[in-house]
Design an enzyme around this catalytic site. Structure first.
Site, PDB file in Angstrom:
ATOM      1  N   HIS A   3       0.828  -1.219   0.000  1.00 18.93           N
ATOM      2  CA  HIS A   3       0.000   0.000   0.000  1.00 18.93           C
ATOM      3  C   HIS A   3       0.860   1.267   0.000  1.00 18.93           C
ATOM      4  CE1 HIS A   3      -4.000   1.905   1.414  1.00 18.93           C
ATOM      5  NE2 HIS A   3      -3.235   2.844   0.898  1.00 18.93           N
TER       6      HIS A   3
ATOM      7  N   PHE B 171      -5.126  14.613   3.561  1.00 17.13           N
ATOM      8  CA  PHE B 171      -4.800  13.487   4.437  1.00 17.13           C
ATOM      9  C   PHE B 171      -3.541  12.804   3.925  1.00 17.13           C
ATOM     10  CE2 PHE B 171      -9.476  13.710   4.950  1.00 17.13           C
ATOM     11  CZ  PHE B 171      -9.592  13.591   6.318  1.00 17.13           C
TER      12      PHE B 171
ATOM     13  N   ASP C 178       1.089   2.818   3.699  1.00 11.53           N
ATOM     14  CA  ASP C 178       0.210   3.875   3.174  1.00 11.53           C
ATOM     15  C   ASP C 178       1.018   5.161   2.936  1.00 11.53           C
ATOM     16  OD1 ASP C 178      -1.990   5.138   2.121  1.00 11.53           O
ATOM     17  OD2 ASP C 178      -3.109   5.248   3.999  1.00 11.53           O
TER      18      ASP C 178
ATOM     19  N   HIS D 267       1.441   5.211  -2.263  1.00 12.23           N
ATOM     20  CA  HIS D 267       0.976   6.160  -3.277  1.00 12.23           C
ATOM     21  C   HIS D 267       2.208   6.746  -3.954  1.00 12.23           C
ATOM     22  CE1 HIS D 267      -3.250   6.156  -1.864  1.00 12.23           C
ATOM     23  NE2 HIS D 267      -2.682   5.848  -0.701  1.00 12.23           N
TER      24      HIS D 267
ATOM     25  N   HIS E 278     -10.506   0.594   0.858  1.00 11.94           N
ATOM     26  CA  HIS E 278     -10.430   1.751   1.748  1.00 11.94           C
ATOM     27  C   HIS E 278     -11.837   1.856   2.339  1.00 11.94           C
ATOM     28  CE1 HIS E 278      -9.417   6.085   2.707  1.00 11.94           C
ATOM     29  NE2 HIS E 278     -10.735   6.107   2.751  1.00 11.94           N
TER      30      HIS E 278
ATOM     31  N   ARG F 230       1.978   8.511  -6.854  1.00 15.74           N
ATOM     32  CA  ARG F 230       1.525   9.820  -7.411  1.00 15.74           C
ATOM     33  C   ARG F 230       1.833  10.031  -8.887  1.00 15.74           C
ATOM     34  NH1 ARG F 230      -1.677  10.257  -3.139  1.00 15.74           N
ATOM     35  NH2 ARG F 230      -0.716  11.181  -1.284  1.00 15.74           N
TER      36      ARG F 230
ATOM     37  N   HIS G 274      -5.468  -0.377   5.765  1.00 15.15           N
ATOM     38  CA  HIS G 274      -5.148   0.430   6.960  1.00 15.15           C
ATOM     39  C   HIS G 274      -6.195   0.366   8.063  1.00 15.15           C
ATOM     40  CE1 HIS G 274      -7.667   3.008   4.497  1.00 15.15           C
ATOM     41  NE2 HIS G 274      -6.676   3.443   3.747  1.00 15.15           N
TER      42      HIS G 274
ATOM     43  N   ASN H  97      -5.718   9.514   6.807  1.00 18.44           N
ATOM     44  CA  ASN H  97      -7.016   8.862   6.753  1.00 18.44           C
ATOM     45  C   ASN H  97      -6.833   7.355   6.544  1.00 18.44           C
ATOM     46  OD1 ASN H  97      -9.731   8.450   6.604  1.00 18.44           O
ATOM     47  ND2 ASN H  97      -9.999   9.330   4.562  1.00 18.44           N
TER      48      ASN H  97
ATOM     49  N   ASN I 221      -5.080   6.079  -7.185  1.00 21.97           N
ATOM     50  CA  ASN I 221      -5.590   7.462  -7.182  1.00 21.97           C
ATOM     51  C   ASN I 221      -4.567   8.459  -7.739  1.00 21.97           C
ATOM     52  OD1 ASN I 221      -4.007   7.195  -4.855  1.00 21.97           O
ATOM     53  ND2 ASN I 221      -5.314   8.489  -3.594  1.00 21.97           N
TER      54      ASN I 221
END
Ligand code: DOR
Ligand code: ZN
Ligand code: ZN
Length: 440
Positions: free
Chosen positions: A62, A331, A313, A64, A181, A66, A234, A286, A96
């Protein structure tokens, strides 16, 4: 040319031993369990680990990265460098991005860029719904063919039960896990931190535990009905832990992950607002930091196997974005470069967990859950290897992060357990300065 990693410390079935690992053609050719290293042939380079810990490379399911779209926060190059520095050889990246990873072209873009320029292996996750809007399922078959490892709308919860049920049914046909999520927007609405003592004391809108747990209750029922592999992202609340525990006992295919920050911090650790009433947004993520009671439940859940794996995360944001008030700031906190030292110092050195328990949940267990061929230090396996100095204490310095993100609540913490060398497919992808000097 072959490389011998000599005199590594290794733990197996509760026993510490010295091992020597021969790496050749990207694979682990041979492992010796003996006090003295073996004699090697002329064309073998020996790196003396001098008793440092040797482990399979960590797997983080997990993060990100980007990329594409938010390269000011992070990109595949910097994100995988941060991973390598943290001892991670495999990371799964959340969809995302912009565009959202809801189409095969974006999956291919990520895989190719990571292959060419990455310091770690990147496994893309595909979105569950188009643009993560919760209204229309993606073409999951096309995403699978492009190479996604699982499906997730991470960043937001799938709000409608029907949509989640259809997603699970389709994912199950394709043999892909649904990575959720868990957040009911109507319950979380407008909250910036945990709805608990800090929020009450300082008059901040909170996110109640139920915002997460209600989704998990729903999704466990849907997983039972559809037979899906349902993986909880998470996990942060006591109620979520007991529901996952109960579901597992009933034989439902549910698994869960937890982050270091939820294991180590609570809402009471958020520094008091400054004179202008501003709250440090490096403590905003979050799901939010919960209560001590929740934290204890997470530790118990990790201990008894209710919680399967540890993930970071890793969620980098720019300073400008984070330098807003507590409601406007996004977040997320970074995690790749601090995860293992945090866990080692605060869970292993304190005697709460064994080194082996923590390593298992960062290597073999994530590989098992997602059917991956990495995560084990064994003969014949790809040479994904992490070497860790368990002795030297160093302070977390966010300015030295290889990640573009400096948003960490752990800046200044004194920790032990720093990775010093990371090998991916037999290639050294990261080494710490002093380690380079030491090995000559
Ligand atoms: O803290 C978080 N940051 N939680 C999420 O669910 C999304 C993530 C992000 O993308 O920044
Ligand atoms: Zn999330
Ligand atoms: Zn996330």
């Amino acid at each position: 040319m072959a490389t011998l990693l000599a005199n590594g410390k290794y733990v197996k079935n509760g026993t510490e031993m010295t091992v020597h690992v021969l790496v050749e053609d990207g694979r682990i050719e041979k492992i010796w369990e003996s006090s003295e290293p073996p004699h090697t042939e002329k064309n073998t380079e020996t790196i003396d680990l001098k008793g440092k810990l040797i482990s399979a490379g960590f797997i983080d399911m997990h993060v990100h990265l980007r990329d594409p779209g938010f390269e000011a926060k992070e990109d595949i190059v910097t994100g995988t460098r941060a991973a390598a520095r943290g001892g991670f050889t495999t990371v799964a990246c959340m969809p995302n991005s912009r565009p959202v990873t809801d189409n095969p072209e974006t999956v291919t873009y990520i895989r190719e860029k990571a292959d060419k320029q990455g310091s770690a292996r990147v496994l893309p996750m595909g979105a569950i719904t188009v643009r993560e809007l919760g209204k229309e399922l993606t073409d999951m078959q096309a995403l699978k063919e492009a190479g996604v490892v699982a499906l997730s709308d991470d960043g937001v919860g799938v709000q409608e039960g029907r949509m989640m049920m259809d997603a699970m049914a389709e994912a199950t046909k394709l043999g892909l896990p649904v990575v959720a999520h868990c957040e009911d927007n109507s319950l979380a609405r407008g909250g910036a931190i945990h709805q608990g003592s800090y929020a009450e004391k300082h008059g901040i809108r909170g996110i109640p535990n139920e915002a997460e747990s209600v989704h998990i209750a729903r999704d466990i029922l849907l997983a039972e009905a559809t037979g899906a592999h349902y993986h909880v992202c998470h996990i942060s609340t006591e109620q979520s832990v007991w529901m996952v525990r109960e579901a597992k006992a009933r034989g439902i295919n549910v698994t869960a992950e937890v982050c270091p920050h939820h294991l180590l911090l609570t809402d009471e650790d958020i520094p008091a607002p400054d004179a202008d009433g501003r709250v440090n947004t490096d403590f905003k993520m979050n799901p939010p930091l919960r209560s001590e009671r929740d934290r204890q439940a997470l530790l118990e859940g990790l201990k008894d196997g209710t919680i399967d794996i540890i993930v970071t995360d890793h969620a980098p944001h720019t300073r400008e974005e984070k330098d807003q008030d507590i409601y406007r700031a996004p977040f997320g906190i970074v995690g790749l470069e601090t995860a293992f030292p945090l866990l080692y110092t605060h869970l292993v050195k304190t005697g709460m967990f064994t080194l082996e328990e923590i390593l298992y949940r960062m290597t073999r267990k994530p590989a098992e859950l997602f059917g991956l061929p990495w995560g084990e230090l064994k003969e014949g396996a790809p040479a994904d290897i992490t070497v860790i100095d368990l002795e030297t204490e160093k302070q977390v310095d966010r300015e030295k992060f290889l990640s573009k993100g400096k948003n960490t609540p752990f800046h200044g913490w004194k920790l032990k357990g720093w990775p010093v060398m990371t090998m991916l497919n037999g290639q050294i992808v990261w080494q710490e300065e002093n380690f380079i000097k030491e090995r000559g």
